[in-house]
Design a protein around this motif. Structure first.
Motif, mmCIF file in Angstrom:
data_model
loop_
_atom_site.group_PDB
_atom_site.id
_atom_site.type_symbol
_atom_site.label_atom_id
_atom_site.label_comp_id
_atom_site.label_asym_id
_atom_site.label_seq_id
_atom_site.Cartn_x
_atom_site.Cartn_y
_atom_site.Cartn_z
ATOM 1 N N THR B 3 0.835 -1.183 0.000
ATOM 2 C CA THR B 3 0.000 0.000 0.000
ATOM 3 C C THR B 3 0.871 1.234 0.000
ATOM 4 N N ASP B 4 0.519 2.182 -0.856
ATOM 5 C CA ASP B 4 1.236 3.455 -0.846
ATOM 6 C C ASP B 4 0.630 4.317 0.252
ATOM 7 N N THR B 5 1.251 4.261 1.437
ATOM 8 C CA THR B 5 0.622 4.907 2.594
ATOM 9 C C THR B 5 0.627 6.422 2.479
ATOM 10 N N ALA B 6 1.551 6.955 1.693
ATOM 11 C CA ALA B 6 1.669 8.421 1.628
ATOM 12 C C ALA B 6 0.449 9.054 0.973
ATOM 13 N N SER B 7 -0.253 8.290 0.106
ATOM 14 C CA SER B 7 -1.368 8.881 -0.624
ATOM 15 C C SER B 7 -2.659 8.888 0.186
ATOM 16 N N VAL B 8 -2.679 8.178 1.334
ATOM 17 C CA VAL B 8 -3.900 8.103 2.130
ATOM 18 C C VAL B 8 -3.989 9.326 3.044
ATOM 19 N N GLU B 9 -5.069 10.109 2.891
ATOM 20 C CA GLU B 9 -5.252 11.287 3.760
ATOM 21 C C GLU B 9 -6.191 10.912 4.898
ATOM 22 N N LEU B 10 -5.601 10.582 6.053
ATOM 23 C CA LEU B 10 -6.431 10.189 7.191
ATOM 24 C C LEU B 10 -7.271 11.376 7.673
ATOM 25 N N VAL B 11 -8.492 11.092 8.070
ATOM 26 C CA VAL B 11 -9.323 12.110 8.715
ATOM 27 C C VAL B 11 -8.777 12.294 10.131
ATOM 28 N N GLY B 12 -8.582 13.535 10.544
ATOM 29 C CA GLY B 12 -7.971 13.813 11.841
ATOM 30 C C GLY B 12 -8.805 13.273 13.001
ATOM 31 N N GLU B 13 -8.118 13.038 14.122
ATOM 32 C CA GLU B 13 -8.759 12.396 15.267
ATOM 33 C C GLU B 13 -10.006 13.153 15.744
ATOM 34 N N GLU B 14 -9.877 14.470 15.852
ATOM 35 C CA GLU B 14 -10.994 15.256 16.365
ATOM 36 C C GLU B 14 -12.175 15.229 15.391
ATOM 37 N N THR B 15 -11.859 15.299 14.102
ATOM 38 C CA THR B 15 -12.926 15.274 13.104
ATOM 39 C C THR B 15 -13.641 13.926 13.087
ATOM 40 N N VAL B 16 -12.864 12.839 13.223
ATOM 41 C CA VAL B 16 -13.490 11.511 13.266
ATOM 42 C C VAL B 16 -14.501 11.468 14.402
ATOM 43 N N GLN B 17 -14.055 11.953 15.563
ATOM 44 C CA GLN B 17 -14.928 11.965 16.741
ATOM 45 C C GLN B 17 -16.203 12.770 16.467
ATOM 46 N N ASN B 18 -16.034 13.925 15.842
ATOM 47 C CA ASN B 18 -17.188 14.777 15.568
ATOM 48 C C ASN B 18 -18.127 14.167 14.532
ATOM 49 N N VAL B 19 -17.559 13.555 13.498
ATOM 50 C CA VAL B 19 -18.398 12.910 12.478
ATOM 51 C C VAL B 19 -19.190 11.775 13.120
ATOM 52 N N ALA B 20 -18.510 10.978 13.959
ATOM 53 C CA ALA B 20 -19.179 9.845 14.606
ATOM 54 C C ALA B 20 -20.330 10.353 15.471
ATOM 55 N N ARG B 21 -20.063 11.389 16.248
ATOM 56 C CA ARG B 21 -21.125 11.920 17.114
ATOM 57 C C ARG B 21 -22.256 12.532 16.304
ATOM 58 N N ALA B 22 -21.912 13.253 15.234
ATOM 59 C CA ALA B 22 -22.946 13.872 14.400
ATOM 60 C C ALA B 22 -23.844 12.787 13.797
ATOM 61 N N ALA B 23 -23.229 11.702 13.315
ATOM 62 C CA ALA B 23 -24.021 10.628 12.702
ATOM 63 C C ALA B 23 -24.897 9.952 13.748
ATOM 64 N N LEU B 24 -24.327 9.726 14.943
ATOM 65 C CA LEU B 24 -25.123 9.073 15.985
ATOM 66 C C LEU B 24 -26.279 9.964 16.439
ATOM 67 N N PHE B 25 -26.060 11.275 16.511
ATOM 68 C CA PHE B 25 -27.159 12.165 16.895
ATOM 69 C C PHE B 25 -28.216 12.238 15.807
ATOM 70 N N ALA B 26 -27.792 12.166 14.550
ATOM 71 C CA ALA B 26 -28.778 12.128 13.457
ATOM 72 C C ALA B 26 -29.625 10.867 13.589
ATOM 73 N N ALA B 27 -28.959 9.739 13.839
ATOM 74 C CA ALA B 27 -29.694 8.483 13.996
ATOM 75 C C ALA B 27 -30.597 8.537 15.225
ATOM 76 N N LEU B 28 -30.086 9.163 16.302
ATOM 77 C CA LEU B 28 -30.889 9.258 17.525
ATOM 78 C C LEU B 28 -32.136 10.121 17.286
ATOM 79 N N THR B 29 -31.967 11.207 16.542
ATOM 80 C CA THR B 29 -33.123 12.052 16.231
ATOM 81 C C THR B 29 -34.157 11.250 15.441
ATOM 82 N N GLY B 30 -33.653 10.425 14.517
ATOM 83 C CA GLY B 30 -34.562 9.545 13.779
ATOM 84 C C GLY B 30 -35.233 8.537 14.692
ATOM 85 N N ALA B 31 -34.475 7.985 15.628
ATOM 86 C CA ALA B 31 -35.052 7.012 16.565
ATOM 87 C C ALA B 31 -36.060 7.685 17.486
ATOM 88 N N PHE B 32 -35.797 8.955 17.829
ATOM 89 C CA PHE B 32 -36.737 9.721 18.662
ATOM 90 C C PHE B 32 -38.090 9.905 17.959
#
Lengths: 235, 193, 232
Positions: B3-32
């Motif tokens: 794998t050419d690791t240099a070409s992979v642009e990882l999503v930063g730690e804080e952004t991953v956390q925020n995306v995960a929470r945003a998606a879970l809150f969207a799902a929670l709003t749907g579940a509500f």
């Protein structure tokens, strides 16, 4: 109302999801621009054509949407009623009835989309239609919503069952909403944190390989039709 | 295949956390949307969707709360049964109730911006009860103003008629949700997160 | 090869990992054991840069993990305790494909890796199954496949047997044995060695964030009970 994807080989199944999304939006614009008996009669034919091309039964789809009926019928009643003589203004009610009917048509067309388009393709369409990191974020995030919706629904069901078992149903409404809210959010947050760690371990990236999507010859007439609808809407 | 690791642009730690929470809150709003309680002041049952909007703004802040509700709308449009009554599809965004839905990202942003006093998220903002209540009152106004306008546009009703049909019977229950939301964000279980 | 040098990780005042120097060779089967709170999970989360050290360093194949996180995370695959919240997709194949997709690999290569990874966990032809419909043991194996699809040199599993019944545990053990024979390095984090006793080349037992035992299982046996670790 659980209109979900069903595998099939109808004309609509073979269309690119971007074509189908565009068609729905064009159809909605046309329905809003031409809310006249003649306009809606023409669009009814278009909607029935879309359902037919998707192998979807209009009657069964309407039955799926029966819960919408009270909302759509309340509108014309409210519009027709007036305080003081003549009490009822049928013309005003008729206009709102047409407006309600166009909503039904838009619902039918969107049902055809849901039946013929797997989530994976819809996500791929978003990632291609919305440029850059925003599109990547939307496509991935939307997938995560699909993934966790049933999980969180099950969480909330368990929370409510547990609270009902402890005679929670006799407590005041605010207290019960709080109970469900606190437990639901605590679980959602801890799931989100574990999920985030798993995403990082699996190299969650801005520039992944996207699923295949390509326009083909079958898309041409539908794209042309969508452009036609938009032009008609602006006339 | 290496794998050419240099070409992979990882999503930063804080952004991953925020995306995960945003998606879970969207799902929670749907579940509500599936959780309904009998309404003490109206025949229309109370569902908790709007609570999801408020809490997304308060707990995720204006930016990610708004993103979360954007994810909610897009997921619903392409088929996740997250709207009232398990609804889904692009048509939901053109229906008579569309005005309420379109307002959710704006309302979550507004609630978050008032609670956190700006675009940046601040810790312990949930301690100020008056600010919380004010923020959610603003959110309620945004949601109902947009909802009533949507109803009026889609069904061709006058604004007064739309208000009678789509707001009058529902607004009292929002006060109860605001009260519940204050209790939720100030509870020990959530404050520790 | 995974190496830690004088690794320290603190949560507030408490050092969860307190000066651990450890080296794990390719193909080695290592059990990281210890009681709850001994620092096992915190230690292994440094192996692929999920945590940042307070001091010391971690190297994978000689490169500090912080210098190339993608390399560290592809070489060291991680399977979390209770993998349910780690799945990204509703179906098995789509989930296993997630890692290779993030690496930007071509479609044919992704398909090949998904097929190979599912075959390695005895789940070939199950790609279209819904994850929610699987048993606990099957879910654990899908999580392993998701990590294997990155084609790692080491696979780290955090408490893989928790909540599994005996047949499910056996199905996971059997897959770990096959991985070991195929030359993949395996690190199992557990407080109960009974399932992996026969497979382990080496037991590293922690106490309060420090290495208390580092030896082949047989010579470690007598000291494990004091460390809150169950041995056969």
């Amino acid at each position: 109302m659980t209109l979900t994807y069903r595998p099939g080989d109808s004309f609509a199944h073979r269309l690119d999801p971007r074509t189908k999304l565009g068609f729905q939006v064009a159809f909605a614009f046309a329905a809003f621009a031409h809310t006249t008996p003649r306009g809606l009669a023409a669009l009814t034919l278009v909607a029935l054509g879309a359902l037919h091309a998707s192998g979807v039964s209009a009657r069964r789809t309407l039955w799926e949407y029966r819960f919408v009926a009270p909302f759509l019928l309340a509108g014309p009643v409210v519009a027709a009623a007036t305080i003081g003589p003549p009490w009822v203004r049928p013309a005003k009610g008729f206009d709102t009835l047409l407006a309600s009917y166009r909503v039904v048509l838009v619902l039918l067309v969107s049902a055809a989309y849901l039946r013929t388009t797997p989530v994976r393709e819809s996500r791929a369409a978003i990632q291609r239609l919305v440029p850059g990191r925003t599109g990547r974020m939307l496509g991935a995030g939307v997938g995560f919503v699909f993934r966790f919706l049933p999980v969180l629904r099950a969480d909330l069901r368990r929370i409510r069952d547990a609270s009902a078992a402890r005679l929670g149903d006799e407590r005041p409404l605010v207290a019960r909403m709080q109970l469900v809210g606190v437990a639901g959010i605590a679980r959602a947050l801890s799931r989100a944190d574990r999920f985030a760690v798993a995403l990082r371990a699996r190299c969650f990236a801005w520039n992944p390989t996207l699923p295949h999507l390509s326009f083909s010859r079958v898309d041409v007439p539908v794209l042309a039709g969508s452009v036609g609808l938009v032009i008609w809407a602006t006339l | 295949m290496s794998t050419d690791t240099a070409s992979v642009e990882l999503v930063g730690e804080e952004t991953v956390q925020n995306v995960a929470r945003a998606a879970l809150f969207a799902a929670l709003t749907g579940a509500f949307a599936y959780v309904s309680f009998p309404n003490p002041v109206s025949p229309a049952p109370v569902t908790l969707q709007v609570l999801g909007v408020f809490l997304a703004g308060i707990l995720l802040g204006p930016v990610w709360g708004g993103v979360s509700m954007g994810l909610y709308l897009v997921a619903g449009a392409i088929g996740a049964p997250v709207f009232a009554g398990g609804g889904a599809g692009v048509a939901e965004l053109f229906r008579e109730t569309a005005g309420y839905l379109w307002s959710y990202p704006v309302a979550a942003f507004a609630v978050g911006a008032v609670v956190h006093g700006g675009v940046q998220i601040r810790d312990h903002a949930e301690r100020h009860v008056a600010r919380l209540v004010g923020a959610m009152a603003v959110g309620t106004v945004v949601i109902y103003a947009s909802g009533v306008v949507g109803l009026s546009v889609v069904l061709g009703l006058s604004l007064q008629e739309a208000f009678v049909t789509g707001a009058l019977a529902f607004i009292p229950a929002e006060a109860l949700k605001i009260a519940a939301a204050v209790g939720i964000v100030r509870s020990d279980q959530i404050a520790a997160e | 090869m995974i190496e830690t040098r004088e690794l320290v990780h603190r949560y507030g005042e408490v050092a969860a990992v307190d000066g651990v120097s450890l080296s794990i060779s390719d193909g080695e089967f290592v059990v990281v054991a210890g009681a709850n709170g001994s620092g096992k999970t915190t230690l292994v989360r440094h192996f692929n840069g999920l945590l940042d050290p307070d001091s010391g360093e971690v190297l994978v194949d000689g490169t500090p993990v912080a210098d190339d996180l993608v390399a560290a995370r592809t070489r060291v695959g991680m399977v979390f305790q209770n993998p349910r919240d780690g799945f990204v997709a509703a179906t098995v194949g789509a989930d296993v494909a997630f890692g290779p997709e993030n690496l930007g690999l071509p479609h044919e290569e992704i398909d090949r890796r998904v097929a190979d990874a599912l075959a390695a966990v005895n789940m070939a032809s199950r790609g279209d199954d819904r994850i929610d419909s699987l048993s606990g043991g099957e879910r654990e194996r899908v999580a392993i496949a998701g990590a294997l699809a990155m084609e790692p040199t080491h696979l780290v599993l955090d408490e893989p047997f928790t909540g599994l019944d005996a047949p499910a545990r056996e199905s996971v053990v059997e897959r770990l044995r096959a991985l070991r024979e195929a030359g993949t390095g395996v690190v199992v984090v557990t407080h109960d060695l009974r399932d992996v006793w026969d497979l382990a080349d080496r037991v590293v037992a922690l106490r309060e964030g420090q290495i208390a035992v580092d030896s082949p299982p047989v010579s470690a046996r007598d000291r494990l009970a004091d460390l809150g670790v169950r041995a056969p």
